[in-house]
Design a protein around this motif. Structure first.
Motif, PDB file in Angstrom:
ATOM      1  N   PRO A 196       0.815  -1.224   0.000  1.00 28.20           N
ATOM      2  CA  PRO A 196       0.000   0.000   0.000  1.00 28.20           C
ATOM      3  C   PRO A 196       0.845   1.269   0.000  1.00 28.20           C
ATOM      4  CG  PRO A 196      -0.068  -1.099   2.142  1.00 28.20           C
ATOM      5  CD  PRO A 196       0.600  -2.048   1.198  1.00 28.20           C
ATOM      6  N   ARG A 197       0.537   2.163  -0.915  1.00 28.61           N
ATOM      7  CA  ARG A 197       1.334   3.389  -1.051  1.00 28.61           C
ATOM      8  C   ARG A 197       1.154   4.336   0.131  1.00 28.61           C
ATOM      9  NH1 ARG A 197       0.492   5.051  -7.460  1.00 28.61           N
ATOM     10  NH2 ARG A 197       1.392   3.147  -8.340  1.00 28.61           N
ATOM     11  N   GLY A 198       0.019   4.213   0.823  1.00 30.27           N
ATOM     12  CA  GLY A 198      -0.252   5.149   1.908  1.00 30.27           C
ATOM     13  C   GLY A 198       0.454   4.825   3.210  1.00 30.27           C
ATOM     14  N   VAL A 199       1.187   3.727   3.249  1.00 31.83           N
ATOM     15  CA  VAL A 199       1.887   3.329   4.477  1.00 31.83           C
ATOM     16  C   VAL A 199       3.353   3.737   4.380  1.00 31.83           C
ATOM     17  CG1 VAL A 199       2.537   1.404   5.959  1.00 31.83           C
ATOM     18  CG2 VAL A 199       0.307   1.400   4.840  1.00 31.83           C
ATOM     19  N   ALA A 200       3.740   4.690   5.223  1.00 31.02           N
ATOM     20  CA  ALA A 200       5.124   5.179   5.170  1.00 31.02           C
ATOM     21  C   ALA A 200       6.106   4.179   5.774  1.00 31.02           C
ATOM     22  CB  ALA A 200       5.228   6.524   5.900  1.00 31.02           C
ATOM     23  N   LEU A 201       5.642   3.420   6.777  1.00 36.13           N
ATOM     24  CA  LEU A 201       6.506   2.410   7.385  1.00 36.13           C
ATOM     25  C   LEU A 201       6.738   1.263   6.408  1.00 36.13           C
ATOM     26  CD1 LEU A 201       4.927   2.184  10.952  1.00 36.13           C
ATOM     27  CD2 LEU A 201       7.081   3.278  10.333  1.00 36.13           C
ATOM     28  N   ASP A 202       7.960   0.797   6.329  1.00 35.65           N
ATOM     29  CA  ASP A 202       8.274  -0.315   5.430  1.00 35.65           C
ATOM     30  C   ASP A 202       8.385  -1.603   6.244  1.00 35.65           C
ATOM     31  OD1 ASP A 202       9.035  -2.014   3.461  1.00 35.65           O
ATOM     32  OD2 ASP A 202      10.729  -0.826   2.746  1.00 35.65           O
ATOM     33  N   PHE A 203       7.261  -2.326   6.333  1.00 35.74           N
ATOM     34  CA  PHE A 203       7.248  -3.567   7.106  1.00 35.74           C
ATOM     35  C   PHE A 203       8.070  -4.661   6.432  1.00 35.74           C
ATOM     36  CE2 PHE A 203       3.401  -1.435   8.633  1.00 35.74           C
ATOM     37  CZ  PHE A 203       3.541  -1.584   9.997  1.00 35.74           C
ATOM     38  N   ARG A 204       8.480  -4.456   5.186  1.00 38.84           N
ATOM     39  CA  ARG A 204       9.302  -5.449   4.495  1.00 38.84           C
ATOM     40  C   ARG A 204      10.690  -5.565   5.100  1.00 38.84           C
ATOM     41  NH1 ARG A 204       7.818  -2.874  -1.268  1.00 38.84           N
ATOM     42  NH2 ARG A 204       8.228  -1.056   0.059  1.00 38.84           N
ATOM     43  N   LYS A 205      11.058  -4.613   5.942  1.00 35.66           N
ATOM     44  CA  LYS A 205      12.370  -4.644   6.590  1.00 35.66           C
ATOM     45  C   LYS A 205      12.364  -5.490   7.866  1.00 35.66           C
ATOM     46  CE  LYS A 205      13.818  -0.116   4.831  1.00 35.66           C
ATOM     47  NZ  LYS A 205      14.273   1.240   5.210  1.00 35.66           N
ATOM     48  N   LEU A 206      11.179  -5.891   8.309  1.00 30.58           N
ATOM     49  CA  LEU A 206      11.086  -6.677   9.538  1.00 30.58           C
ATOM     50  C   LEU A 206      11.386  -8.145   9.272  1.00 30.58           C
ATOM     51  CD1 LEU A 206       7.868  -5.265  11.259  1.00 30.58           C
ATOM     52  CD2 LEU A 206      10.246  -4.684  11.725  1.00 30.58           C
ATOM     53  N   ALA A 207      11.918  -8.805  10.285  1.00 31.74           N
ATOM     54  CA  ALA A 207      12.146 -10.241  10.182  1.00 31.74           C
ATOM     55  C   ALA A 207      10.816 -10.975  10.164  1.00 31.74           C
ATOM     56  CB  ALA A 207      12.994 -10.721  11.358  1.00 31.74           C
ATOM     57  N   GLY A 208      10.809 -12.166   9.592  1.00 30.26           N
ATOM     58  CA  GLY A 208       9.576 -12.933   9.476  1.00 30.26           C
ATOM     59  C   GLY A 208       8.910 -13.194  10.817  1.00 30.26           C
ATOM     60  N   MET A 209       9.713 -13.461  11.870  1.00 28.79           N
ATOM     61  CA  MET A 209       9.144 -13.729  13.178  1.00 28.79           C
ATOM     62  C   MET A 209       8.423 -12.514  13.737  1.00 28.79           C
ATOM     63  SD  MET A 209      11.834 -16.251  15.125  1.00 28.79           S
ATOM     64  CE  MET A 209      13.278 -15.213  14.835  1.00 28.79           C
ATOM     65  N   ALA A 210       8.954 -11.311  13.463  1.00 27.22           N
ATOM     66  CA  ALA A 210       8.299 -10.094  13.921  1.00 27.22           C
ATOM     67  C   ALA A 210       6.968  -9.901  13.203  1.00 27.22           C
ATOM     68  CB  ALA A 210       9.214  -8.892  13.682  1.00 27.22           C
ATOM     69  N   LEU A 262       3.689 -11.615   3.803  1.00 28.17           N
ATOM     70  CA  LEU A 262       3.338 -11.286   5.178  1.00 28.17           C
ATOM     71  C   LEU A 262       3.444  -9.781   5.414  1.00 28.17           C
ATOM     72  CD1 LEU A 262       5.155 -14.122   7.184  1.00 28.17           C
ATOM     73  CD2 LEU A 262       2.785 -14.069   6.407  1.00 28.17           C
ATOM     74  N   ALA A 263       4.497  -9.181   4.853  1.00 30.57           N
ATOM     75  CA  ALA A 263       4.708  -7.743   5.029  1.00 30.57           C
ATOM     76  C   ALA A 263       3.572  -6.945   4.410  1.00 30.57           C
ATOM     77  CB  ALA A 263       6.047  -7.332   4.416  1.00 30.57           C
ATOM     78  N   VAL A 264       3.092  -7.372   3.237  1.00 31.39           N
ATOM     79  CA  VAL A 264       1.980  -6.686   2.583  1.00 31.39           C
ATOM     80  C   VAL A 264       0.714  -6.812   3.426  1.00 31.39           C
ATOM     81  CG1 VAL A 264       0.444  -6.707   0.577  1.00 31.39           C
ATOM     82  CG2 VAL A 264       2.912  -6.906   0.254  1.00 31.39           C
ATOM     83  N   GLU A 278      14.186  -8.327   1.107  1.00 32.08           N
ATOM     84  CA  GLU A 278      14.400  -7.789   2.458  1.00 32.08           C
ATOM     85  C   GLU A 278      14.517  -6.266   2.499  1.00 32.08           C
ATOM     86  OE1 GLU A 278      14.692 -11.910   2.652  1.00 32.08           O
ATOM     87  OE2 GLU A 278      15.700 -10.555   1.278  1.00 32.08           O
ATOM     88  N   GLY A 279      14.869  -5.634   1.411  1.00 36.20           N
ATOM     89  CA  GLY A 279      14.926  -4.178   1.394  1.00 36.20           C
ATOM     90  C   GLY A 279      16.146  -3.574   2.051  1.00 36.20           C
ATOM     91  N   PHE A 280      17.310  -4.249   1.941  1.00 40.46           N
ATOM     92  CA  PHE A 280      18.538  -3.660   2.466  1.00 40.46           C
ATOM     93  C   PHE A 280      18.839  -2.362   1.712  1.00 40.46           C
ATOM     94  CE2 PHE A 280      19.481  -8.288   3.206  1.00 40.46           C
ATOM     95  CZ  PHE A 280      19.403  -8.217   4.598  1.00 40.46           C
TER      96      PHE A 280
END
Length: 268
Positions: free
Chosen positions: A21-35, A56-58, A176-178
């Motif tokens: 989603p474009r409206g979400v500024a936080l990038d959840f793709r950087k989180l580990a799978g367990m998080a 999962l991030a999406v 992962e978005g490094f």
């Protein structure tokens, strides 16, 4: 207690969205799978049983975007806590709501994210944190009751090594978005050991054939202690699969090591 909602692919015709989603500024793709799974368990987000971390991030981002926040209540709560701290009093936390992940729920989450037999992983085979203490290995077994793995060194398959869950990291998927400047660990070219490095050039994202999810196929890194005779550290290209977060970022929990009793051979 809430549990993760899993879609049954044989009965559900709804396809998961792969568009972040474009409206979400936080990038959840950087989180580990367990998080991500911790968030999903906490909020009862519906996901497929075999959903990769990118999906999962999406799902997490779309749920986060749909949440309604009472701004007045949030601001008032912040001001109350700030006032209590300034007056030297202790702000009393809200009553336990039964939703905070318990130790058993964290164990279930780790079991869901555990590497599978035959999967290549990064494995820490020493008790120290020296550079190169993580190696490329393959999983032979995972024991959910003790949260331990049996792995084999890819360079020496003659013996099993038993390791606790926090000495094993799954390899990357390319999603992962490094970012440039990120601290990572990566396999040094022509070895099977992971060494500390930084991402030295901006990653290039591209779409894989038949997929709507962008990935990074390789990363350009500078490894620690890799200076040449001219005093400069060279840029080195490494397949993104073999570039992983540093352990403190990958693991979102800090627990003691688990019993490392050597596995008993079934033939013994």
């Amino acid at each position: 207690a809430p549990t993760t909602q899993i879609m049954n692919p044989s009965t559900s015709s709804t396809k998961p969205s792969r568009s972040y989603p474009r409206g979400v500024a936080l990038d959840f793709r950087k989180l580990a799978g367990m998080a991500l799974l911790g968030y999903i368990d906490h909020h009862n987000v519906t996901v497929r049983p075999d959903a990769p971390p990118s999906e999962l991030a999406v799902a997490v981002a779309r749920h986060f975007e749909s949440m309604e926040v009472d701004e007045e209540e949030a601001i008032q709560g912040f001001l109350t806590m700030l006032s209590a701290n300034e007056n030297g009093t202790v702000a009393i936390p809200p009553p336990y709501d039964g939703l905070t992940p318990t130790a058993s729920k964290r164990r279930r989450t780790r079991s869901k994210m555990a590497a599978r037999p035959g999967e290549q992983v990064a494995a820490k085979v020493t008790r120290t944190d020296e550079n190169g203490s993580w190696i490329l290995a393959s999983v032979q077994s995972f024991y959910g009751d003790t949260e331990t793995y049996d792995v084999q060194d890819e360079d020496d398959t003659s013996k099993l090594i038993r390791l606790p869950w926090n000495h094993v990291m799954r390899l990357s998927t390319g999603t992962e978005g490094f970012e440039k400047g990120a601290d990572v660990m990566a396999i040094f070219p022509e070895t099977t050991s992971f060494y500390r490095a930084i991402v030295s050039k901006k990653p290039v994202w591209e779409l894989a054939s038949g997929s709507a999810t962008p990935i990074v196929k390789e990363l350009v890194l500078k490894f620690e202690d890799d200076e040449g005779s001219n005093g400069r550290t060279p840029h080195r290209r490494v397949p993104s699969r073999y570039v992983i977060p540093v352990p403190s970022v990958y693991f979102d929990e800090d627990e003691d090591d688990i019993d490392l009793t050597s596995p008993v051979s079934p033939n013994a």
